[in-house]
Scaffold this active site. Sequence first.
Site, PDB file in Angstrom:
ATOM      1  N   LYS A 156      32.620  57.263  38.116  1.00 43.54           N
ATOM      2  CA  LYS A 156      32.899  56.378  39.257  1.00 43.54           C
ATOM      3  C   LYS A 156      34.256  56.708  39.882  1.00 43.54           C
ATOM      4  CE  LYS A 156      34.765  52.004  38.893  1.00 43.54           C
ATOM      5  NZ  LYS A 156      35.884  51.929  39.829  1.00 43.54           N
ATOM      6  N   ASN A 157      35.269  56.826  39.029  1.00 42.63           N
ATOM      7  CA  ASN A 157      36.617  56.984  39.591  1.00 42.63           C
ATOM      8  C   ASN A 157      36.837  58.352  40.233  1.00 42.63           C
ATOM      9  OD1 ASN A 157      37.197  54.390  38.933  1.00 42.63           O
ATOM     10  ND2 ASN A 157      38.520  54.860  37.185  1.00 42.63           N
ATOM     11  N   CYS A 165      39.219  45.015  40.968  1.00 38.78           N
ATOM     12  CA  CYS A 165      39.291  43.969  39.944  1.00 38.78           C
ATOM     13  C   CYS A 165      40.648  43.281  39.943  1.00 38.78           C
ATOM     14  CB  CYS A 165      39.022  44.579  38.571  1.00 38.78           C
ATOM     15  SG  CYS A 165      37.326  45.119  38.373  1.00 38.78           S
ATOM     16  N   ARG A 182      48.687  44.769  41.366  1.00 37.58           N
ATOM     17  CA  ARG A 182      48.180  46.004  41.973  1.00 37.58           C
ATOM     18  C   ARG A 182      48.723  46.301  43.378  1.00 37.58           C
ATOM     19  NH1 ARG A 182      41.947  46.923  40.317  1.00 37.58           N
ATOM     20  NH2 ARG A 182      42.667  49.049  40.094  1.00 37.58           N
ATOM     21  N   ASP A 214      41.101  51.300  30.859  1.00 38.82           N
ATOM     22  CA  ASP A 214      39.729  50.885  31.171  1.00 38.82           C
ATOM     23  C   ASP A 214      38.851  50.757  29.919  1.00 38.82           C
ATOM     24  OD1 ASP A 214      40.435  50.774  33.787  1.00 38.82           O
ATOM     25  OD2 ASP A 214      39.359  52.571  34.414  1.00 38.82           O
ATOM     26  N   ARG A 230      29.149  47.393  39.574  1.00 34.50           N
ATOM     27  CA  ARG A 230      30.035  48.253  40.369  1.00 34.50           C
ATOM     28  C   ARG A 230      30.357  49.540  39.632  1.00 34.50           C
ATOM     29  NH1 ARG A 230      35.465  46.089  41.125  1.00 34.50           N
ATOM     30  NH2 ARG A 230      35.704  48.304  41.473  1.00 34.50           N
TER      31      ARG A 230
HETATM   32  C1  UD1 Z   1      42.753  53.733  38.803  1.00 32.45           C
HETATM   33  C2  UD1 Z   1      41.343  53.470  38.388  1.00 32.45           C
HETATM   34  C3  UD1 Z   1      41.280  52.293  37.408  1.00 32.45           C
HETATM   35  C4  UD1 Z   1      42.227  52.531  36.239  1.00 32.45           C
HETATM   36  C5  UD1 Z   1      43.619  52.915  36.726  1.00 32.45           C
HETATM   37  C6  UD1 Z   1      44.551  53.307  35.601  1.00 32.45           C
HETATM   38  C7  UD1 Z   1      40.128  54.128  40.370  1.00 32.45           C
HETATM   39  C8  UD1 Z   1      39.306  53.703  41.543  1.00 32.45           C
HETATM   40  N1  UD1 Z   1      40.565  53.143  39.584  1.00 32.45           N
HETATM   41  O1  UD1 Z   1      43.212  52.545  39.469  1.00 32.45           O
HETATM   42  O2  UD1 Z   1      39.949  52.198  36.933  1.00 32.45           O
HETATM   43  O3  UD1 Z   1      42.335  51.326  35.508  1.00 32.45           O
HETATM   44  O4  UD1 Z   1      43.545  54.011  37.646  1.00 32.45           O
HETATM   45  O5  UD1 Z   1      43.998  54.341  34.867  1.00 32.45           O
HETATM   46  O6  UD1 Z   1      40.315  55.296  40.109  1.00 32.45           O
HETATM   47  N2  UD1 Z   1      51.057  50.595  40.891  1.00 32.45           N
HETATM   48  C9  UD1 Z   1      52.151  50.167  41.619  1.00 32.45           C
HETATM   49  N3  UD1 Z   1      52.271  50.605  42.914  1.00 32.45           N
HETATM   50  C10 UD1 Z   1      51.360  51.441  43.486  1.00 32.45           C
HETATM   51  C11 UD1 Z   1      50.250  51.868  42.738  1.00 32.45           C
HETATM   52  C12 UD1 Z   1      50.126  51.428  41.435  1.00 32.45           C
HETATM   53  O7  UD1 Z   1      53.003  49.424  41.137  1.00 32.45           O
HETATM   54  O8  UD1 Z   1      51.536  51.779  44.666  1.00 32.45           O
HETATM   55  C13 UD1 Z   1      50.882  50.104  39.498  1.00 32.45           C
HETATM   56  C14 UD1 Z   1      49.631  49.225  39.379  1.00 32.45           C
HETATM   57  O9  UD1 Z   1      49.915  47.895  39.736  1.00 32.45           O
HETATM   58  C15 UD1 Z   1      49.274  49.372  37.920  1.00 32.45           C
HETATM   59  C16 UD1 Z   1      49.684  50.826  37.630  1.00 32.45           C
HETATM   60  O10 UD1 Z   1      50.603  51.193  38.649  1.00 32.45           O
HETATM   61  O11 UD1 Z   1      50.062  48.507  37.145  1.00 32.45           O
HETATM   62  C17 UD1 Z   1      48.513  51.789  37.588  1.00 32.45           C
HETATM   63  O12 UD1 Z   1      47.900  51.850  38.838  1.00 32.45           O
HETATM   64  P1  UD1 Z   1      47.085  53.112  39.338  1.00 32.45           P
HETATM   65  O13 UD1 Z   1      47.200  54.245  38.380  1.00 32.45           O
HETATM   66  O14 UD1 Z   1      47.456  53.348  40.749  1.00 32.45           O
HETATM   67  O15 UD1 Z   1      45.615  52.552  39.261  1.00 32.45           O
HETATM   68  P2  UD1 Z   1      44.508  52.580  40.371  1.00 32.45           P
HETATM   69  O16 UD1 Z   1      44.545  53.889  41.094  1.00 32.45           O
HETATM   70  O17 UD1 Z   1      44.529  51.319  41.161  1.00 32.45           O
END
Ligand code: UD1
Length: 417
Positions: A22-23, A116, A121, A304, A396
Amino acid sequence: MKKIVINGGNTLTGTINISGAKNSVVALIPAAILTSETVKISNVPNLSDTENLKKIINLLGGQIEFSPGNLQIDSSKLQNSAIPEELSEKLRASYYFMGALLGRFHHVEIFFPGGCKIGSRPIDLHIKSFEKMGTTVKKINNKYILDAPILHGANIDLRFPSVGATVNILLASVLAEGTTTINNAAREPEIVNIAELLNNMGANISGAGTKTIIIKGVKTLHGATVNTISDRIEAGTYIMIGALVGKNLVIKNIIPEHLKSLITLLKKMGIDMDISSDSIMLNKTDILNPVNVKTEVYPGFPTDLGQPMSVLMTQSHGKCKFEETIYEKRTGHFSELVKMGANIKYTDTKAEIEGPTKLKGEIVSASDLRAGAALIIAGLIANGKTKISNIEYILRGYEDIVEKLSNVGADIEIIDD
Ligand code: UD1
């Protein structure tokens, strides 16, 4: 309202085939619009997230052909329209259209993404990176308007190796002027898969899968094909199910290299596994050693899989410590597991889980995607009937989960209630 109903206690035997990740696919689809030529993606899982991305491409004027497992995207007639809030908020990955539309049209109108509710986030790392590349960003309530008359390369130091920010920078930088360097980049296998598609399209990306990624901007991209990698989170979920209720249960189409942290931990727990190049066979293991788990970025233990892992911990012989380090509040499943009889003391990020406890069927609710997966595992090992609501979260991220489990002997169905 649709619900999943499980009568627990069945032994599962046979083979479960793992779908495309999915990701990965949720980034491969937006990446395809960076060229006006056709992009073909194989091993595509049929999930509501992929459906919603297809809707966004159609809204922008792209053509999509979908035959089971294969997606063909033709963006030759793509126009740059605003992506409405009702589509942006359907999924987290809608924000990949920020990077992709910026790369192709230098202008984007989109809303804050969904996904989620497991923490705040924010998307500040994405926005700051776009700004460094010459983009002005206006935010009006939930709406973002991005403009980059000249999109140029930049040296970007990520405060945290965010998966989403790394992908978005890749998408924006492949057609930018000059070189972009991402320091402290995310190293998840999905990043490598996305860089593979972009390079197949003519991009010049090196270092994907390491902490430093270098992208040399090119003038145009062309059509290409890519195969979606196998979903390591889906695989991990079924592997844990095999450890609890399997009898020669084979989890097939996996990439064991991507599951190293999980496999290491399961070995510590004493789980009976037989690993080959693309599959794992598992048997229910009666005595599970207690372990401690801390979620980390790749190659550490994936956040995850933290929620499914906490169910396995309820069956260990002793006390396990669990710590979530990526999200501030990924705990929605704990109250439900406690209702089912688990012995768990928890805060927003830490838990102490003492096993083994017999779980009993209950009426429970999925607070998010992986919480839902955890409740399915709990339902499979519980005595009696478990009824799970809010299952749209689960659908999802897990292709055909009910069919895959019932095919190997689980008593599980979706009902309208
Ligand atoms: C992706 C995955 C999700 C997985 C996560 C971590 C997808 C669609 N989703 O989510 O399943 O749980 O990686 O492996 O691929 N953060 C910030 N600022 C930002 C971006 C992130 O502070 O601009 C923080 C987030 O709040 C979180 C952490 O960084 O605490 C990790 O986020 P990130 O690696 O970006 O996760 P996603 O890409 O949202």
